[in-house]
Structures are given as C-alpha cells and as structure tokens.
Design a protein around this motif. Structure first.
Motif: not given
Lengths: 213, 213
Positions: A23-26, A28-29, A108, A110, A113-115, A165-166, A168-169, B23-26, B113-115
């Motif tokens: 939730a904090r970093d996404g 990928v990160l 979040e 789901g 991108p990227p899915r 969605q809204l 989350a902010e 849009a494709r990779d984030g 996230p991440p924003r």
C-alpha cells in the motif's frame, strides 16, 4: 504456544506487513526486506512461508477476497430485502477499506499497470455480487418502474470503485457520510415507492451505525 | 522543415511514446530506452528535451490537464444549461480516455502507490469542474427539489473515476453505452421536472453523437 500456532501467527504477520508495504510503496518497489522487518521476522522465516513477492501479493489478495465474500454472505444472512443488503454491503466494504490495509492493498494490487499475472480479480468479484443482488431486487419487483438491474449495477459498481480509488488519497471518500450522500441521492430513483421509506441509507448493521457516531 | 518545427515534433512524439510506455509498464518499470525507441529518436534526443523520467511524466500529465481544461471550456462554450454541459463533458472525457493514451496515462500516473512527488492532480481538477457546474445548476434552480450540488458532485465524481479505472481493464466501461445507462438512471433524480425532457443523456456534441453510431 505450539509450533503450528506460531507458524500461523508468523504467516498472518507477514501477510499484514506485505499489505502495509504494498500500500505504501506499490508492488514493484516493495522489498522483501522491508516486509520481513515490518513483520518482525527474519528473511529466512519469510522464505519459509512465501516463495516470492508474487506469492505474498497473492496471499494478500486471497485474504481480501475472503473478506469480500464474508461481507456478501453477512449481508445475505441479515435477511433484509435486496436493496438494503446492497446498502449494508457497501457500508461494510468502505469500512474495511478504511481500517483494513489487507483489503485496501488487495484492491490496489489488481489495479493500474503493470497488471500482475494471475492476480485475483477483486473488482470483478464485487461486480458479480452487486449484479446478483440487483437482479434479486428486479425479480422481487422492488426496483422503481423503468429501472433495470443492469443500469443500476453499472452505476453502483462504478461509484464504489471510484470511492475505493479516491479513498486511497483522501479517506473522506470512504467515510459513512459520503456513502450516505450517495445513497440518499440514488435510492429515490432506484427503489419502488412502496419500499423506499423502509430503506436506511446509513445501513442497518451495528458496524454501519458505529461509523456514523 | 525548419529546426524549431522539427524540435516541437520530436517533443510531441516523445510525450506520446512516454504515455504509451507508462500506460503499458507503469511509471516505475517504464524505461527511457523503450520511450526513445517508440518515439523513433535517439537517447541523446530524449535527454535534450527531458532531463528525467519524472519530467516526461510531468509533460504527459500537463498535456492531459490541458485536454481536460479544453473539455470544460468547450462544454461551457456550447451555451447549454449546466446539466447538459456536465453530460457533454463526461462524454468528451470518456471519449478521450478511450482513444488518447496521453489522457489515459495522465490519469493513471496520478493514481495508486507510489504517488509521484509533484504530480498534477487531474482527478482534483475534474472534481473542481464538476462541483462548479453543479453549483451553477443549483443557482439556476434546475436541480430536482431536495437534491444538493454537493450530493450530486460526490456521485458524479466517484462514478466517472470508477469508469476511468475500470475502463483501463475493459473499454466497455468508457463506452458511450455505459455512460448513457448512467445518465438515464441518474437524470430523473437529478434534474428538475421542467428541464428533464430537454436533456440528452447521449450528449449534444458531434463527437458524442459519432460515438453512438
């Protein structure tokens, strides 16, 4: 504590910590080290329970999906009419999104991108539930004349995904107050006149009532 | 082609390519090499125009924000009543989200996230516009009795953000058909009886009409 209990407790702590970090970093990160640190366990313990970040994300989504199924089942068990069930379920969902990071992170993960491959489709699950309960309402003849279950589903699903969605902010979007504004606006158009007076936009469950105090 | 024209054209190609890759990779996984390749320019040319991936994202968001402002201005210029302006603007926004990757990526870059630091708040800009036009409607006395601009704004903003989000996975959510279902449901509750007959859920602009063919 017996060994099995301890393992189950560690697993739960890891899923919760993973949700916090996603939730904090996404996704990928998010790093496995942050997750094991936040859970207060070693990297080894993490790898004993989860083979990868992907497996952790999957566990978060599955726990969120179980909560969503429980929300649907509990609204049905309430025994009230379909439209009240729908209102109650939206309050329960917003309340969980607000206070339960696993549910929030599950949604979040789901989206956007990227899915991720093989992610659990929580929004699809929610959409299916909303459509079903509105079809029940249509069958029971309690929708307003000229309103179809399909049109109502589109509006309720889009608005609740928007709140998620809204929110989350800005948590005002998942508050009971916002949801009551939405139902106060929509219900007079959605419900047959003879049942409208019996519907409570604020929900009929104890949890919904406590949110509005 | 003079040098200045060529530079402007390269910049436009880079912004569009960046939007495609975001849009494709984030944002996090998007690589500058994919962007320059997709734009058909060298890495050197990319760095001549944009100092960083952040700067590219900012340019995508600013172009999307300009489109959003133009949608609002054009709905106003149409001269119709506030509620019709609102309907027309939602059709224009969904149409752009569907066909214009810069607008779609612009909205996505600001969500989840991440924003990113200093990202343009496109949803906030849209929310401000919707609130303003509904306040105009309230002032003109064309909202149905008992309906406030604030309640209507909450519902319209949440639903349109939901369409945008769900549309990223399944374009049916940003289709004219879905939006007409939404307005057909909402308008009889939203609009004063005396103006309801004059409102067109499908929009009054040529672009809205062509989407429904």
């Amino acid at each position: 504590m017996v060994k099995q209990e301890r393992a189950a407790r560690t697993r739960r702590a890891l899923v919760r910590a993973a949700a916090e970090v996603f939730a904090r970093d996404g996704f990928v990160l998010a790093s496995l080290t942050s997750i094991s640190k936040m859970a207060g366990v070693s990297n080894g313990a993490l790898h004993f329970h989860f083979a990868s970040k992907q497996a952790l994300a999957r566990a978060v989504e599955e726990e969120a999906a179980a909560v969503l199924r429980a929300i649907g089942a509990s609204a049905r068990a309430g025994g009230s009419r379909p439209l009240q069930r729908l209102i109650d379920a939206t309050h329960a969902l917003m309340e969980r999104l607000e206070r339960d990071v696993v549910v929030r992170a599950g949604f979040e993960l789901g989206s956007g991108p990227p899915r991720r491959d093989g992610s659990v489709d929580l929004r699809g699950q929610w959409q299916g539930w909303v459509e079903e309960v509105l079809k029940d309402a249509e069958r029971d003849g309690i929708l307003a004349p000229g309103v179809s279950a399909a049109d109502a589903s589109v509006t309720v699903v889009a608005a609740t995904v928007g709140f998620e969605q809204l929110g989350a902010e800005d948590p005002a979007w998942t508050s009971a107050r916002t949801l009551v504004q939405f139902w106060d606006l929509l219900l007079p158009r959605l419900a047959a006149a003879e049942i409208l007076g019996g519907l409570q936009a604020g929900g009929t469950t104890p949890a919904a009532a406590s949110r509005q105090e």
